[in-house]
Enzyme design. Structure first.
Site, PDB file in Angstrom:
ATOM      1  N   ILE A 141       0.840  -1.205   0.000  1.00  0.00           N
ATOM      2  CA  ILE A 141       0.000   0.000   0.000  1.00  0.00           C
ATOM      3  C   ILE A 141       0.875   1.256   0.000  1.00  0.00           C
ATOM      4  O   ILE A 141       0.606   2.218  -0.722  1.00  0.00           O
ATOM      5  CB  ILE A 141      -0.969   0.000   1.198  1.00  0.00           C
ATOM      6  CG1 ILE A 141      -1.871  -1.251   1.145  1.00  0.00           C
ATOM      7  CG2 ILE A 141      -1.824   1.273   1.181  1.00  0.00           C
ATOM      8  CD1 ILE A 141      -2.701  -1.473   2.399  1.00  0.00           C
ATOM      9  N   THR A 162      13.937  -2.241   6.517  1.00  0.00           N
ATOM     10  CA  THR A 162      14.989  -2.532   5.540  1.00  0.00           C
ATOM     11  C   THR A 162      14.869  -1.570   4.360  1.00  0.00           C
ATOM     12  O   THR A 162      13.761  -1.284   3.896  1.00  0.00           O
ATOM     13  CB  THR A 162      14.851  -3.976   5.005  1.00  0.00           C
ATOM     14  OG1 THR A 162      13.499  -4.180   4.587  1.00  0.00           O
ATOM     15  CG2 THR A 162      15.212  -4.991   6.069  1.00  0.00           C
ATOM     16  N   ARG A 218      -2.745   1.338  11.334  1.00  0.00           N
ATOM     17  CA  ARG A 218      -3.438   0.845  12.525  1.00  0.00           C
ATOM     18  C   ARG A 218      -3.331   1.892  13.629  1.00  0.00           C
ATOM     19  O   ARG A 218      -2.286   2.538  13.775  1.00  0.00           O
ATOM     20  CB  ARG A 218      -2.808  -0.465  13.025  1.00  0.00           C
ATOM     21  CG  ARG A 218      -3.211  -1.698  12.226  1.00  0.00           C
ATOM     22  CD  ARG A 218      -4.671  -2.089  12.476  1.00  0.00           C
ATOM     23  NE  ARG A 218      -5.073  -3.285  11.748  1.00  0.00           N
ATOM     24  CZ  ARG A 218      -5.627  -3.294  10.536  1.00  0.00           C
ATOM     25  NH1 ARG A 218      -5.830  -2.166   9.893  1.00  0.00           N
ATOM     26  NH2 ARG A 218      -5.983  -4.425   9.971  1.00  0.00           N
ATOM     27  N   GLU A 247     -10.932   1.414  18.643  1.00  0.00           N
ATOM     28  CA  GLU A 247     -12.115   1.535  17.772  1.00  0.00           C
ATOM     29  C   GLU A 247     -13.302   0.755  18.331  1.00  0.00           C
ATOM     30  O   GLU A 247     -13.089  -0.320  18.892  1.00  0.00           O
ATOM     31  CB  GLU A 247     -11.769   1.013  16.371  1.00  0.00           C
ATOM     32  CG  GLU A 247     -10.677   1.842  15.715  1.00  0.00           C
ATOM     33  CD  GLU A 247     -10.175   1.255  14.417  1.00  0.00           C
ATOM     34  OE1 GLU A 247     -10.726   0.242  13.953  1.00  0.00           O
ATOM     35  OE2 GLU A 247      -9.221   1.803  13.870  1.00  0.00           O
ATOM     36  N   HIS A 265     -12.462   3.904   9.901  1.00  0.00           N
ATOM     37  CA  HIS A 265     -11.767   2.691   9.422  1.00  0.00           C
ATOM     38  C   HIS A 265     -12.434   2.147   8.147  1.00  0.00           C
ATOM     39  O   HIS A 265     -12.880   0.993   8.108  1.00  0.00           O
ATOM     40  CB  HIS A 265     -11.731   1.600  10.506  1.00  0.00           C
ATOM     41  CG  HIS A 265     -10.641   0.594  10.285  1.00  0.00           C
ATOM     42  ND1 HIS A 265      -9.995  -0.059  11.311  1.00  0.00           N
ATOM     43  CD2 HIS A 265     -10.088   0.108   9.140  1.00  0.00           C
ATOM     44  CE1 HIS A 265      -9.091  -0.894  10.804  1.00  0.00           C
ATOM     45  NE2 HIS A 265      -9.135  -0.814   9.484  1.00  0.00           N
TER      46      HIS A 265
HETATM   47  P1  NDP Z   1       3.011  -4.864   3.581  1.00  0.00           P
HETATM   48  O1  NDP Z   1       3.375  -6.033   4.416  1.00  0.00           O
HETATM   49  O2  NDP Z   1       3.082  -4.981   2.103  1.00  0.00           O
HETATM   50  O3  NDP Z   1       3.887  -3.591   4.017  1.00  0.00           O
HETATM   51  C1  NDP Z   1       4.193  -3.292   5.345  1.00  0.00           C
HETATM   52  C2  NDP Z   1       5.319  -2.270   5.370  1.00  0.00           C
HETATM   53  O4  NDP Z   1       5.538  -1.885   6.723  1.00  0.00           O
HETATM   54  C3  NDP Z   1       6.615  -2.790   4.808  1.00  0.00           C
HETATM   55  O5  NDP Z   1       7.205  -1.809   4.003  1.00  0.00           O
HETATM   56  C4  NDP Z   1       7.455  -3.032   6.044  1.00  0.00           C
HETATM   57  O6  NDP Z   1       8.784  -2.846   5.646  1.00  0.00           O
HETATM   58  C5  NDP Z   1       6.939  -1.958   6.988  1.00  0.00           C
HETATM   59  N1  NDP Z   1       7.137  -2.280   8.408  1.00  0.00           N
HETATM   60  C6  NDP Z   1       6.617  -3.320   9.093  1.00  0.00           C
HETATM   61  N2  NDP Z   1       7.026  -3.273  10.384  1.00  0.00           N
HETATM   62  C7  NDP Z   1       7.801  -2.183  10.493  1.00  0.00           C
HETATM   63  C8  NDP Z   1       8.520  -1.591  11.569  1.00  0.00           C
HETATM   64  N3  NDP Z   1       8.506  -2.122  12.791  1.00  0.00           N
HETATM   65  N4  NDP Z   1       9.213  -0.460  11.335  1.00  0.00           N
HETATM   66  C9  NDP Z   1       9.251   0.088  10.088  1.00  0.00           C
HETATM   67  N5  NDP Z   1       8.581  -0.418   9.028  1.00  0.00           N
HETATM   68  C10 NDP Z   1       7.866  -1.538   9.235  1.00  0.00           C
HETATM   69  O7  NDP Z   1       1.534  -4.486   4.038  1.00  0.00           O
HETATM   70  P2  NDP Z   1       0.416  -3.673   3.234  1.00  0.00           P
HETATM   71  O8  NDP Z   1       1.038  -2.478   2.612  1.00  0.00           O
HETATM   72  O9  NDP Z   1      -0.360  -4.590   2.386  1.00  0.00           O
HETATM   73  O10 NDP Z   1      -0.530  -3.231   4.460  1.00  0.00           O
HETATM   74  C11 NDP Z   1       0.010  -2.467   5.528  1.00  0.00           C
HETATM   75  C12 NDP Z   1      -0.982  -2.355   6.666  1.00  0.00           C
HETATM   76  O11 NDP Z   1      -2.005  -1.429   6.341  1.00  0.00           O
HETATM   77  C13 NDP Z   1      -1.774  -3.618   7.029  1.00  0.00           C
HETATM   78  O12 NDP Z   1      -1.005  -4.511   7.794  1.00  0.00           O
HETATM   79  C14 NDP Z   1      -2.946  -3.053   7.797  1.00  0.00           C
HETATM   80  O13 NDP Z   1      -2.628  -2.958   9.166  1.00  0.00           O
HETATM   81  C15 NDP Z   1      -3.102  -1.640   7.213  1.00  0.00           C
HETATM   82  N6  NDP Z   1      -4.345  -1.519   6.445  1.00  0.00           N
HETATM   83  C16 NDP Z   1      -5.328  -0.648   6.868  1.00  0.00           C
HETATM   84  C17 NDP Z   1      -6.509  -0.545   6.174  1.00  0.00           C
HETATM   85  C18 NDP Z   1      -7.587   0.373   6.621  1.00  0.00           C
HETATM   86  O14 NDP Z   1      -8.763   0.073   6.405  1.00  0.00           O
HETATM   87  N7  NDP Z   1      -7.262   1.514   7.197  1.00  0.00           N
HETATM   88  C19 NDP Z   1      -6.790  -1.356   4.984  1.00  0.00           C
HETATM   89  C20 NDP Z   1      -5.674  -2.186   4.588  1.00  0.00           C
HETATM   90  C21 NDP Z   1      -4.508  -2.261   5.313  1.00  0.00           C
HETATM   91  P3  NDP Z   1      10.025  -3.690   6.216  1.00  0.00           P
HETATM   92  O15 NDP Z   1       9.543  -5.110   6.354  1.00  0.00           O
HETATM   93  O16 NDP Z   1      11.109  -3.509   5.220  1.00  0.00           O
HETATM   94  O17 NDP Z   1      10.278  -3.031   7.509  1.00  0.00           O
END
Ligand code: NDP
Length: 310
Positions: A141, A162, A218, A247, A265
């Site tokens: 996203i 990363t 989130r 929420e 949401h």
């Molecule tokens: P992805 O798994 O594709 O991307 C997650 C990103 O977050 C990666 O770039 C990851 O990078 C980064 N990340 C994870 N943990 C950390 C951390 N501790 N510090 C820094 N970066 C971090 O997920 P999506 O893009 O598909 O979705 C992301 C989130 O969006 C979902 O998990 C959900 O919670 C939320 N969402 C909310 C919605 C809403 O209705 N508001 C709808 C859909 C999704 P790296 O691993 O390199 O750190």
């Protein structure tokens, strides 16, 4: 989605079951699959009561309410619905950016309350054109948001664990340092222990009185008390929030602020995207029961070997 469930499976709807303990005692061992969402998940006592559970199909990409360590230890497959919601969630992030910067809700009220006639033009707002944007989480996203913000000539930076050297955006290994350098900070990470309240007072103060926080990831990612305090003190310029810490409860103070736009949401909640999410939720179940494969396992289950069930 419910029609498809009933067409293919014997369905028990948890919310419709009056005697839940009695149901688990008498039918728990017969349940092979649970369909749920990332918010409700599967409570530990329910999971424990489903002794022959084989798969949890989550309607949503976030699955923070499902304990994948318990599931994988028991050999239970967990699937989710990534990718199909990228565009609408990204669109919501940009909609909130525009709504806050252009004071959409305030200006709507300016028209409807009669202030346009009484006081003349509404105050000037801010442009997102060419703005500096920091994206916290550059996954499916986050990358969609970055690409779409190209249409607004935004200067994109990101913070993840990363670095992504193949992507044409500026990497920060420090979230506070990025917040200090941008006009908009967009949070789009999963809500897990590693991201819990990562957007804290220090990050919010770095974003500062000319900065705006957008959260479509989130609610747990933001220290909500620190956010409200910063907005009240004028230490933060504005906020556009689709997700909240508790929420559907939202700090009432946020509802009184002109520089804040809130949505309940709903980032993925269009007919088109919810249909695609429903189709993928079903597809994962049908494939699993057909030949043991799934389309979109959560990463923790990506290498899980499961035997065909029939
Ligand atoms: P992805 O798994 O594709 O991307 C997650 C990103 O977050 C990666 O770039 C990851 O990078 C980064 N990340 C994870 N943990 C950390 C951390 N501790 N510090 C820094 N970066 C971090 O997920 P999506 O893009 O598909 O979705 C992301 C989130 O969006 C979902 O998990 C959900 O919670 C939320 N969402 C909310 C919605 C809403 O209705 N508001 C709808 C859909 C999704 P790296 O691993 O390199 O750190």
């Amino acid at each position: 989605m419910m029609d498809e469930f009933h067409r293919h499976f014997t369905v028990h709807v948890w919310d419709d079951i009056a005697d839940k303990d009695g149901f688990l005692a008498s039918h728990g061992a017969d349940i092979a699959a649970v369909a749920t969402n990332g918010h409700d998940g599967v409570a530990p006592d329910i999971m424990a009561g489903l002794g022959n559970l084989k798969i949890i199909s989550c309607y949503g990409v976030g699955y923070d309410a499902i304990d994948t360590s318990v599931a994988t230890a028991r050999g239970i497959m967990v699937t989710h619905t990534p990718i199909v919601l990228n565009n609408d969630v990204a669109n919501t992030a940009i909609m909130l950016m525009l709504a806050v910067s252009r004071r959409l809700v305030h200006d709507h009220d300016w028209v409807c309350s009669g202030r346009w006639q009484e006081q003349g033009n509404a105050p000037l707002t801010r442009s997102i054109e060419g703005a500096k944007v920091g994206i916290f989480g550059l996954g499916r996203i986050g990358q969609t948001i970055a690409r779409k913000l190209g249409a607004f000539a935004c200067d994109i930076a990101y913070h993840t664990r990363t670095e992504k050297p193949d992507l044409p955006y500026r990497f920060y290994d420090d979230l506070t340092a990025m917040a200090k350098d941008v006009d908009y900070l967009i949070a789009i990470t999963p809500g897990d222990a590693s991201t819990y309240q990562k957007i804290n007072r220090e990050v919010i103060d770095a974003l500062g009185p000319d900065g705006t926080l957008i959260n479509v990831g989130r609610g747990s990612v933001v220290d909500e008390d620190a956010l409200v305090a910063a907005l009240e003190d004028g230490r933060l310029g504005g906020a556009g929030l689709d997700v909240f810490a508790n929420e559907p409860h939202v700090p009432p103070a946020l509802c009184k602020m002109d520089n804040v736009t809130l949505t309940p949401h709903v980032a993925s909640a269009t007919v088109e995207t919810r249909r695609a999410m429903g189709d993928l939720t079903i597809e994962n179940l049908l494939r699993f029961f057909n030949d043991g494969s799934v389309t979109t396992p959560v990463p923790e289950c990506a290498h899980m070997k499961v035997a065909p069930l029939r």
